[in-house]
Motif scaffolding. Structure first.
Motif, PDB file in Angstrom:
ATOM      1  N   ARG A 176       0.546  16.377   1.851  1.00 12.26           N
ATOM      2  CA  ARG A 176      -0.512  15.766   1.043  1.00 12.26           C
ATOM      3  C   ARG A 176      -0.204  14.302   0.763  1.00 12.26           C
ATOM      4  O   ARG A 176      -1.080  13.438   0.843  1.00 12.26           O
ATOM      5  CB  ARG A 176      -0.658  16.556  -0.255  1.00 12.26           C
ATOM      6  N   GLN A 177       1.054  14.001   0.438  1.00 10.40           N
ATOM      7  CA  GLN A 177       1.412  12.616   0.157  1.00 10.40           C
ATOM      8  C   GLN A 177       1.360  11.759   1.426  1.00 10.40           C
ATOM      9  O   GLN A 177       0.920  10.606   1.371  1.00 10.40           O
ATOM     10  CB  GLN A 177       2.792  12.497  -0.486  1.00 10.40           C
ATOM     11  N   THR A 178       1.799  12.277   2.568  1.00 10.50           N
ATOM     12  CA  THR A 178       1.740  11.468   3.793  1.00 10.50           C
ATOM     13  C   THR A 178       0.288  11.101   4.103  1.00 10.50           C
ATOM     14  O   THR A 178       0.005   9.974   4.497  1.00 10.50           O
ATOM     15  CB  THR A 178       2.375  12.163   5.010  1.00 10.50           C
ATOM     16  N   ARG A 179      -0.621  12.047   3.910  1.00  7.54           N
ATOM     17  CA  ARG A 179      -2.046  11.751   4.132  1.00  7.54           C
ATOM     18  C   ARG A 179      -2.554  10.715   3.133  1.00  7.54           C
ATOM     19  O   ARG A 179      -3.303   9.814   3.495  1.00  7.54           O
ATOM     20  CB  ARG A 179      -2.870  13.042   4.061  1.00  7.54           C
ATOM     21  N   ALA A 180      -2.139  10.847   1.870  1.00  6.87           N
ATOM     22  CA  ALA A 180      -2.553   9.892   0.838  1.00  6.87           C
ATOM     23  C   ALA A 180      -1.998   8.494   1.143  1.00  6.87           C
ATOM     24  O   ALA A 180      -2.692   7.484   0.958  1.00  6.87           O
ATOM     25  CB  ALA A 180      -2.095  10.355  -0.540  1.00  6.87           C
ATOM     26  N   LEU A 181      -0.769   8.431   1.632  1.00  2.48           N
ATOM     27  CA  LEU A 181      -0.175   7.150   2.007  1.00  2.48           C
ATOM     28  C   LEU A 181      -0.968   6.503   3.144  1.00  2.48           C
ATOM     29  O   LEU A 181      -1.298   5.323   3.086  1.00  2.48           O
ATOM     30  CB  LEU A 181       1.292   7.340   2.425  1.00  2.48           C
ATOM     31  N   ALA A 182      -1.273   7.285   4.163  1.00  2.00           N
ATOM     32  CA  ALA A 182      -2.043   6.766   5.301  1.00  2.00           C
ATOM     33  C   ALA A 182      -3.427   6.307   4.857  1.00  2.00           C
ATOM     34  O   ALA A 182      -3.908   5.250   5.287  1.00  2.00           O
ATOM     35  CB  ALA A 182      -2.143   7.825   6.395  1.00  2.00           C
ATOM     36  N   ALA A 220       0.836  -1.213   0.000  1.00  2.00           N
ATOM     37  CA  ALA A 220       0.000   0.000   0.000  1.00  2.00           C
ATOM     38  C   ALA A 220       0.865   1.255   0.000  1.00  2.00           C
ATOM     39  O   ALA A 220       0.530   2.244  -0.665  1.00  2.00           O
ATOM     40  CB  ALA A 220      -0.931  -0.001   1.210  1.00  2.00           C
ATOM     41  N   LEU A 221       1.975   1.210   0.718  1.00  2.00           N
ATOM     42  CA  LEU A 221       2.892   2.361   0.741  1.00  2.00           C
ATOM     43  C   LEU A 221       3.561   2.531  -0.622  1.00  2.00           C
ATOM     44  O   LEU A 221       3.681   3.650  -1.130  1.00  2.00           O
ATOM     45  CB  LEU A 221       3.940   2.181   1.839  1.00  2.00           C
ATOM     46  N   GLU A 222       3.987   1.433  -1.220  1.00  4.46           N
ATOM     47  CA  GLU A 222       4.646   1.497  -2.531  1.00  4.46           C
ATOM     48  C   GLU A 222       3.682   1.980  -3.613  1.00  4.46           C
ATOM     49  O   GLU A 222       4.098   2.670  -4.542  1.00  4.46           O
ATOM     50  CB  GLU A 222       5.235   0.138  -2.896  1.00  4.46           C
ATOM     51  N   ASP A 223       2.390   1.635  -3.484  1.00  8.07           N
ATOM     52  CA  ASP A 223       1.375   2.076  -4.458  1.00  8.07           C
ATOM     53  C   ASP A 223       1.352   3.600  -4.602  1.00  8.07           C
ATOM     54  O   ASP A 223       1.058   4.117  -5.674  1.00  8.07           O
ATOM     55  CB  ASP A 223      -0.037   1.649  -4.023  1.00  8.07           C
ATOM     56  N   VAL A 224       1.605   4.300  -3.506  1.00  8.83           N
ATOM     57  CA  VAL A 224       1.521   5.766  -3.507  1.00  8.83           C
ATOM     58  C   VAL A 224       2.925   6.382  -3.442  1.00  8.83           C
ATOM     59  O   VAL A 224       3.104   7.525  -3.071  1.00  8.83           O
ATOM     60  CB  VAL A 224       0.598   6.256  -2.350  1.00  8.83           C
ATOM     61  N   LYS A 225       3.930   5.569  -3.799  1.00  4.79           N
ATOM     62  CA  LYS A 225       5.312   6.038  -3.971  1.00  4.79           C
ATOM     63  C   LYS A 225       5.978   6.521  -2.688  1.00  4.79           C
ATOM     64  O   LYS A 225       6.721   7.507  -2.681  1.00  4.79           O
ATOM     65  CB  LYS A 225       5.398   7.142  -5.042  1.00  4.79           C
ATOM     66  N   ALA A 226       5.743   5.814  -1.572  1.00  4.96           N
ATOM     67  CA  ALA A 226       6.490   6.114  -0.346  1.00  4.96           C
ATOM     68  C   ALA A 226       7.963   5.824  -0.587  1.00  4.96           C
ATOM     69  O   ALA A 226       8.312   4.991  -1.431  1.00  4.96           O
ATOM     70  CB  ALA A 226       5.981   5.251   0.809  1.00  4.96           C
ATOM     71  N   THR A 227       8.819   6.494   0.147  1.00  2.00           N
ATOM     72  CA  THR A 227      10.256   6.250   0.036  1.00  2.00           C
ATOM     73  C   THR A 227      10.791   5.774   1.383  1.00  2.00           C
ATOM     74  O   THR A 227      10.157   5.950   2.419  1.00  2.00           O
ATOM     75  CB  THR A 227      11.013   7.520  -0.402  1.00  2.00           C
ATOM     76  N   ILE A 266       8.042   2.162   8.950  1.00  2.00           N
ATOM     77  CA  ILE A 266       8.295   3.595   8.833  1.00  2.00           C
ATOM     78  C   ILE A 266       8.522   3.914   7.365  1.00  2.00           C
ATOM     79  O   ILE A 266       9.248   3.188   6.673  1.00  2.00           O
ATOM     80  CB  ILE A 266       9.522   4.000   9.670  1.00  2.00           C
ATOM     81  N   ALA A 267       7.881   4.982   6.898  1.00  2.00           N
ATOM     82  CA  ALA A 267       8.025   5.380   5.497  1.00  2.00           C
ATOM     83  C   ALA A 267       8.022   6.899   5.407  1.00  2.00           C
ATOM     84  O   ALA A 267       7.513   7.583   6.302  1.00  2.00           O
ATOM     85  CB  ALA A 267       6.895   4.811   4.654  1.00  2.00           C
ATOM     86  N   SER A 268       8.573   7.406   4.328  1.00  2.00           N
ATOM     87  CA  SER A 268       8.599   8.858   4.106  1.00  2.00           C
ATOM     88  C   SER A 268       7.699   9.229   2.941  1.00  2.00           C
ATOM     89  O   SER A 268       7.581   8.480   1.967  1.00  2.00           O
ATOM     90  CB  SER A 268      10.026   9.330   3.785  1.00  2.00           C
ATOM     91  N   GLY A 269       7.098  10.396   3.072  1.00  2.00           N
ATOM     92  CA  GLY A 269       6.333  11.010   1.998  1.00  2.00           C
ATOM     93  C   GLY A 269       6.952  12.362   1.695  1.00  2.00           C
ATOM     94  O   GLY A 269       7.549  12.981   2.579  1.00  2.00           O
ATOM     95  N   SER A 270       6.808  12.825   0.480  1.00  2.00           N
ATOM     96  CA  SER A 270       7.488  14.060   0.071  1.00  2.00           C
ATOM     97  C   SER A 270       6.746  15.335   0.453  1.00  2.00           C
ATOM     98  O   SER A 270       7.306  16.417   0.380  1.00  2.00           O
ATOM     99  CB  SER A 270       7.738  14.037  -1.440  1.00  2.00           C
ATOM    100  N   SER A 271       5.472  15.209   0.853  1.00  2.00           N
ATOM    101  CA  SER A 271       4.687  16.392   1.229  1.00  2.00           C
ATOM    102  C   SER A 271       3.608  15.966   2.223  1.00  2.00           C
ATOM    103  O   SER A 271       3.319  14.777   2.354  1.00  2.00           O
ATOM    104  CB  SER A 271       4.024  17.004  -0.007  1.00  2.00           C
TER     105      SER A 271
END
Length: 118
Positions: free
Chosen positions: A46-52, A13-20, A39-44
């Motif tokens: 908005r992306q951290t919320r989309a990842l969650a 699920a994290l990889e689907d939304v391009k977590a790093t 633990i994963a990183s998002g670039s913004s």
């Protein structure tokens, strides 16, 4: 769904939304609160919320229970509690500051040292 399948579903699920920088930490010997931290990183924000959101959506589809979500409004550090797995999705600066991998890794090192000398 067993724990291995659950871990893989979170990572997918994290990889689907391009977590790093996705890390999976086994903390079962260190705490009774959870077995794994992912633990994963998002670039913004908005992306951290989309990842969650994607983690929640994909895990619910597989029948997992979501026990809680924290930090969605700010998006700097979003925590998704799946019981046996706690997912931390952070902005890189926040992740660097809190350095959970080192914190939990250092705790594991101390525990191993104590076992070896005891």
């Amino acid at each position: 769904m067993n724990l291995e399948e659950m871990k893989q579903a979170v990572v997918d699920a994290l990889e689907d939304v391009k977590a790093t920088e996705i890390s999976v930490l086994d903390v079962s010997g260190l705490t009774s609160v959870t077995s794994f931290m992912i633990i994963a990183s998002g670039s913004s924000n908005r992306q951290t919320r989309a990842l969650a959101d994607n983690v929640q959506k994909k895990l619910k589809e597989k029948g997992a229970q979501i026990y809680g979500v924290e930090g969605e409004q700010e998006g700097e550090w979003v925590l998704v509690d799946l019981g046996d797995i706690v997912v931390h999705i952070m902005l890189p600066a926040t992740r660097d500051y809190y350095n959970l991998e080192q914190l939990w890794g250092a705790a594991e090192s101390r525990r191993q040292s104590a076992k070896a000398s005891g």
